[in-house]
Design a protein around this motif. Structure first.
Motif, PDB file in Angstrom:
ATOM      1  N   ALA A 107      -9.433  17.569   0.759  1.00 54.87           N
ATOM      2  CA  ALA A 107      -9.099  17.255  -0.633  1.00 54.87           C
ATOM      3  C   ALA A 107      -8.816  15.764  -0.805  1.00 54.87           C
ATOM      4  CB  ALA A 107      -7.880  18.074  -1.064  1.00 54.87           C
ATOM      5  N   ALA A 108      -8.213  15.151   0.207  1.00 59.57           N
ATOM      6  CA  ALA A 108      -7.943  13.712   0.140  1.00 59.57           C
ATOM      7  C   ALA A 108      -9.245  12.917   0.082  1.00 59.57           C
ATOM      8  CB  ALA A 108      -7.107  13.274   1.341  1.00 59.57           C
ATOM      9  N   GLU A 109     -10.246  13.388   0.809  1.00 61.39           N
ATOM     10  CA  GLU A 109     -11.543  12.707   0.799  1.00 61.39           C
ATOM     11  C   GLU A 109     -12.290  12.901  -0.512  1.00 61.39           C
ATOM     12  OE1 GLU A 109     -13.013  14.332   4.649  1.00 61.39           O
ATOM     13  OE2 GLU A 109     -13.291  12.210   5.142  1.00 61.39           O
ATOM     14  N   ALA A 110     -11.801  13.804  -1.352  1.00 64.43           N
ATOM     15  CA  ALA A 110     -12.429  14.046  -2.655  1.00 64.43           C
ATOM     16  C   ALA A 110     -11.573  13.537  -3.814  1.00 64.43           C
ATOM     17  CB  ALA A 110     -12.693  15.548  -2.825  1.00 64.43           C
ATOM     18  N   LEU A 111     -10.513  12.786  -3.519  1.00 66.13           N
ATOM     19  CA  LEU A 111      -9.683  12.229  -4.588  1.00 66.13           C
ATOM     20  C   LEU A 111     -10.515  11.298  -5.463  1.00 66.13           C
ATOM     21  CD1 LEU A 111      -6.407  11.442  -2.590  1.00 66.13           C
ATOM     22  CD2 LEU A 111      -6.620  13.076  -4.491  1.00 66.13           C
ATOM     23  N   PRO A 112     -10.126  11.127  -6.712  1.00 65.42           N
ATOM     24  CA  PRO A 112     -10.915  10.263  -7.596  1.00 65.42           C
ATOM     25  C   PRO A 112     -10.914   8.812  -7.112  1.00 65.42           C
ATOM     26  CG  PRO A 112      -8.829  10.878  -8.614  1.00 65.42           C
ATOM     27  CD  PRO A 112      -8.966  11.727  -7.402  1.00 65.42           C
ATOM     28  N   VAL A 113     -12.017   8.133  -7.351  1.00 60.96           N
ATOM     29  CA  VAL A 113     -12.130   6.714  -7.030  1.00 60.96           C
ATOM     30  C   VAL A 113     -11.563   5.922  -8.200  1.00 60.96           C
ATOM     31  CG1 VAL A 113     -13.707   4.816  -6.521  1.00 60.96           C
ATOM     32  CG2 VAL A 113     -14.160   7.115  -5.607  1.00 60.96           C
ATOM     33  N   ARG A 114     -10.642   5.035  -7.893  1.00 61.71           N
ATOM     34  CA  ARG A 114     -10.013   4.218  -8.934  1.00 61.71           C
ATOM     35  C   ARG A 114     -10.115   2.744  -8.575  1.00 61.71           C
ATOM     36  NH1 ARG A 114      -8.543   7.878 -12.207  1.00 61.71           N
ATOM     37  NH2 ARG A 114      -7.247   9.681 -11.722  1.00 61.71           N
ATOM     38  N   ALA A 115     -10.209   1.924  -9.599  1.00 58.60           N
ATOM     39  CA  ALA A 115     -10.157   0.482  -9.396  1.00 58.60           C
ATOM     40  C   ALA A 115      -8.733   0.091  -9.036  1.00 58.60           C
ATOM     41  CB  ALA A 115     -10.596  -0.242 -10.664  1.00 58.60           C
ATOM     42  N   LEU A 116      -8.587  -1.032  -8.371  1.00 59.92           N
ATOM     43  CA  LEU A 116      -7.258  -1.454  -7.941  1.00 59.92           C
ATOM     44  C   LEU A 116      -6.309  -1.618  -9.122  1.00 59.92           C
ATOM     45  CD1 LEU A 116      -5.727  -2.156  -5.344  1.00 59.92           C
ATOM     46  CD2 LEU A 116      -6.277  -4.548  -5.765  1.00 59.92           C
ATOM     47  N   ASP A 117      -6.810  -2.139 -10.225  1.00 59.63           N
ATOM     48  CA  ASP A 117      -5.955  -2.325 -11.408  1.00 59.63           C
ATOM     49  C   ASP A 117      -5.424  -1.001 -11.938  1.00 59.63           C
ATOM     50  OD1 ASP A 117      -6.394  -5.015 -11.223  1.00 59.63           O
ATOM     51  OD2 ASP A 117      -7.924  -5.093 -12.790  1.00 59.63           O
ATOM     52  N   ASP A 118      -6.198   0.066 -11.757  1.00 55.08           N
ATOM     53  CA  ASP A 118      -5.754   1.381 -12.215  1.00 55.08           C
ATOM     54  C   ASP A 118      -4.800   2.033 -11.226  1.00 55.08           C
ATOM     55  OD1 ASP A 118      -7.350   1.167 -14.495  1.00 55.08           O
ATOM     56  OD2 ASP A 118      -9.091   2.026 -13.464  1.00 55.08           O
ATOM     57  N   LEU A 119      -4.928   1.647  -9.956  1.00 57.94           N
ATOM     58  CA  LEU A 119      -4.088   2.232  -8.914  1.00 57.94           C
ATOM     59  C   LEU A 119      -2.707   1.612  -8.892  1.00 57.94           C
ATOM     60  CD1 LEU A 119      -3.967   4.129  -6.383  1.00 57.94           C
ATOM     61  CD2 LEU A 119      -4.781   2.174  -5.052  1.00 57.94           C
ATOM     62  N   LEU A 120      -2.633   0.310  -9.137  1.00 54.38           N
ATOM     63  CA  LEU A 120      -1.386  -0.428  -8.935  1.00 54.38           C
ATOM     64  C   LEU A 120      -0.643  -0.684 -10.237  1.00 54.38           C
ATOM     65  CD1 LEU A 120      -2.458  -3.232  -6.442  1.00 54.38           C
ATOM     66  CD2 LEU A 120      -1.303  -1.080  -5.921  1.00 54.38           C
ATOM     67  N   PRO A 121       0.675  -0.637 -10.186  1.00 57.22           N
ATOM     68  CA  PRO A 121       1.459  -1.181 -11.285  1.00 57.22           C
ATOM     69  C   PRO A 121       1.456  -2.701 -11.196  1.00 57.22           C
ATOM     70  CG  PRO A 121       2.897  -0.401  -9.545  1.00 57.22           C
ATOM     71  CD  PRO A 121       1.500  -0.059  -9.123  1.00 57.22           C
ATOM     72  N   PRO A 122       1.975  -3.395 -12.200  1.00 57.79           N
ATOM     73  CA  PRO A 122       2.021  -4.856 -12.126  1.00 57.79           C
ATOM     74  C   PRO A 122       2.848  -5.329 -10.927  1.00 57.79           C
ATOM     75  CG  PRO A 122       2.468  -4.085 -14.357  1.00 57.79           C
ATOM     76  CD  PRO A 122       2.486  -2.873 -13.475  1.00 57.79           C
ATOM     77  N   GLY A 123       2.496  -6.505 -10.422  1.00 54.25           N
ATOM     78  CA  GLY A 123       3.243  -7.101  -9.318  1.00 54.25           C
ATOM     79  C   GLY A 123       2.448  -7.114  -8.033  1.00 54.25           C
ATOM     80  N   GLY A 124       3.112  -7.576  -6.973  1.00 52.71           N
ATOM     81  CA  GLY A 124       2.479  -7.640  -5.673  1.00 52.71           C
ATOM     82  C   GLY A 124       2.517  -6.320  -4.945  1.00 52.71           C
ATOM     83  N   ILE A 125       2.066  -6.345  -3.685  1.00 57.03           N
ATOM     84  CA  ILE A 125       2.112  -5.152  -2.846  1.00 57.03           C
ATOM     85  C   ILE A 125       2.646  -5.515  -1.464  1.00 57.03           C
ATOM     86  CG2 ILE A 125       0.192  -4.075  -4.075  1.00 57.03           C
ATOM     87  CD1 ILE A 125      -1.581  -4.659  -1.651  1.00 57.03           C
ATOM     88  N   VAL A 126       3.256  -4.540  -0.828  1.00 57.22           N
ATOM     89  CA  VAL A 126       3.704  -4.669   0.556  1.00 57.22           C
ATOM     90  C   VAL A 126       3.020  -3.586   1.373  1.00 57.22           C
ATOM     91  CG1 VAL A 126       5.653  -4.572   2.161  1.00 57.22           C
ATOM     92  CG2 VAL A 126       5.938  -5.637  -0.089  1.00 57.22           C
ATOM     93  N   VAL A 127       2.365  -3.995   2.452  1.00 51.71           N
ATOM     94  CA  VAL A 127       1.769  -3.058   3.402  1.00 51.71           C
ATOM     95  C   VAL A 127       2.689  -2.988   4.613  1.00 51.71           C
ATOM     96  CG1 VAL A 127      -0.174  -2.622   4.952  1.00 51.71           C
ATOM     97  CG2 VAL A 127      -0.584  -3.467   2.623  1.00 51.71           C
ATOM     98  N   VAL A 128       3.091  -1.783   4.964  1.00 51.46           N
ATOM     99  CA  VAL A 128       3.949  -1.551   6.128  1.00 51.46           C
ATOM    100  C   VAL A 128       3.088  -0.927   7.223  1.00 51.46           C
ATOM    101  CG1 VAL A 128       6.018  -0.396   6.993  1.00 51.46           C
ATOM    102  CG2 VAL A 128       5.945  -1.225   4.623  1.00 51.46           C
ATOM    103  N   ALA A 129       2.986  -1.622   8.361  1.00 55.01           N
ATOM    104  CA  ALA A 129       2.171  -1.159   9.487  1.00 55.01           C
ATOM    105  C   ALA A 129       3.089  -0.834  10.664  1.00 55.01           C
ATOM    106  CB  ALA A 129       1.171  -2.233   9.896  1.00 55.01           C
ATOM    107  N   PRO A 130       3.047   0.385  11.162  1.00 52.27           N
ATOM    108  CA  PRO A 130       3.885   0.706  12.329  1.00 52.27           C
ATOM    109  C   PRO A 130       3.571  -0.151  13.546  1.00 52.27           C
ATOM    110  CG  PRO A 130       3.057   2.703  11.308  1.00 52.27           C
ATOM    111  CD  PRO A 130       2.343   1.568  10.653  1.00 52.27           C
ATOM    112  N   HIS A 131       2.279  -0.418  13.764  1.00 52.08           N
ATOM    113  CA  HIS A 131       1.835  -1.224  14.904  1.00 52.08           C
ATOM    114  C   HIS A 131       0.859  -2.293  14.429  1.00 52.08           C
ATOM    115  CE1 HIS A 131       2.472   2.973  16.402  1.00 52.08           C
ATOM    116  NE2 HIS A 131       3.263   2.319  17.228  1.00 52.08           N
ATOM    117  N   PRO A 132       0.751  -3.386  15.159  1.00 53.32           N
ATOM    118  CA  PRO A 132      -0.313  -4.334  14.859  1.00 53.32           C
ATOM    119  C   PRO A 132      -1.668  -3.631  15.008  1.00 53.32           C
ATOM    120  CG  PRO A 132       1.263  -5.251  16.452  1.00 53.32           C
ATOM    121  CD  PRO A 132       1.564  -3.788  16.321  1.00 53.32           C
ATOM    122  N   ASP A 133      -2.419  -3.563  13.976  1.00 49.36           N
ATOM    123  CA  ASP A 133      -3.772  -3.016  13.792  1.00 49.36           C
ATOM    124  C   ASP A 133      -3.812  -1.945  12.724  1.00 49.36           C
ATOM    125  OD1 ASP A 133      -3.092  -0.517  15.022  1.00 49.36           O
ATOM    126  OD2 ASP A 133      -4.391  -0.833  16.741  1.00 49.36           O
TER     127      ASP A 133
END
Length: 245
Positions: free
Chosen positions: A9-35
């Protein structure tokens, strides 16, 4: 819901543009490990930077668990290598070294509660405030790796500290779950088309040479990303699951 049905089902989620996915502002990516940032969010980071959206990366663990028996790369040298690989990787995605934070928590032992965990969540929240983030991205809580689950908990705590911030999860090792594993309700979220950033994402992943090549050849138990796993993250879309408050 079973993992196999959930991931389909996750692989069939709708495709959205970044502007539609994100609220205003920046983003933070949290990575458990380098890579993890390059595997799960390489296209997201590249797309955000191409649009001038501020991005911060927080790498939670020191990454030294990948080659625990190497004599050529003892812990201090391995940590330094993996951090330099990360900076080289995100440069391909348009992210400056000044916008990467390494928390250096112990690989395979990232805490999800306690004083260290609270400090880590505070560091994630500080990165979010630094770029006026509207969204956090972290590995899926059902990824079958203790550091990935702990990082998900840290990001949830950071969201609590921040207030009105959206939280998204990206599966990494979740694709290896036994199909009968129970993972909760059906997925909500979206897919992001990252086709135009595939060369940059591939270069970012390849920059993690300690994880993708035989660069460290003296540890028979050393980790290496398998071709099937790399192929999983070479597709045209990245998946982001919305994490409810």
């Amino acid at each position: 819901m079973r993992a196999d049905a959930f991931l389909a089902a996750a692989e069939a989620l709708p495709v959205r543009a970044l502007d539609d996915l994100l609220p205003p502002g920046g983003i933070v990516v949290v990575a458990p490990h380098p890579d993890d940032e390059s595997l799960g969010c390489g296209g997201l980071i590249a797309e955000a930077r191409a649009r001038g959206i501020p991005v911060r990366l927080v790498v939670v663990s020191d990454g030294i668990g990948s080659h625990p028996n190497s004599k050529s790369h003892p812990p201090e040298r391995l940590r330094s290598l993996r951090e330099s690989e990360t900076l080289a990787a995100v440069a391909h995605l348009g992210l400056s070294p000044d916008h990467v934070a390494f928390l250096r928590l112990p690989d395979r032992f990232v805490p999800s509660i306690g004083l260290e965990a609270e400090a880590a969540a505070g560091a994630i929240a500080a990165s979010a405030r630094d770029c006026s983030a509207g969204a956090l991205f972290v590995t899926w809580e059902h990824d079958p790796h203790c550091d990935h689950a702990a990082s998900a908990a840290l990001a949830r705590r950071a969201r609590d500290l921040l207030g009105e911030v959206r939280l998204f999860a990206y599966p990494v090792w979740g694709w290896t779950l036994p199909p009968e594993s129970e993972v909760g309700a059906a997925p909500r979220g979206a897919r992001l088309d990252v086709t135009r950033h595939l060369p940059a994402k591939a270069a970012a992943i390849a920059a993690h040479r300690s994880q993708t090549t035989d660069l460290i050849a003296d540890d028979p138990e050393g980790f290496r990303l398998e071709p099937a796993m790399l192929a999983r993250f070479a597709g045209d879309h990245e998946i982001f699951l919305e994490v409810a408050p």
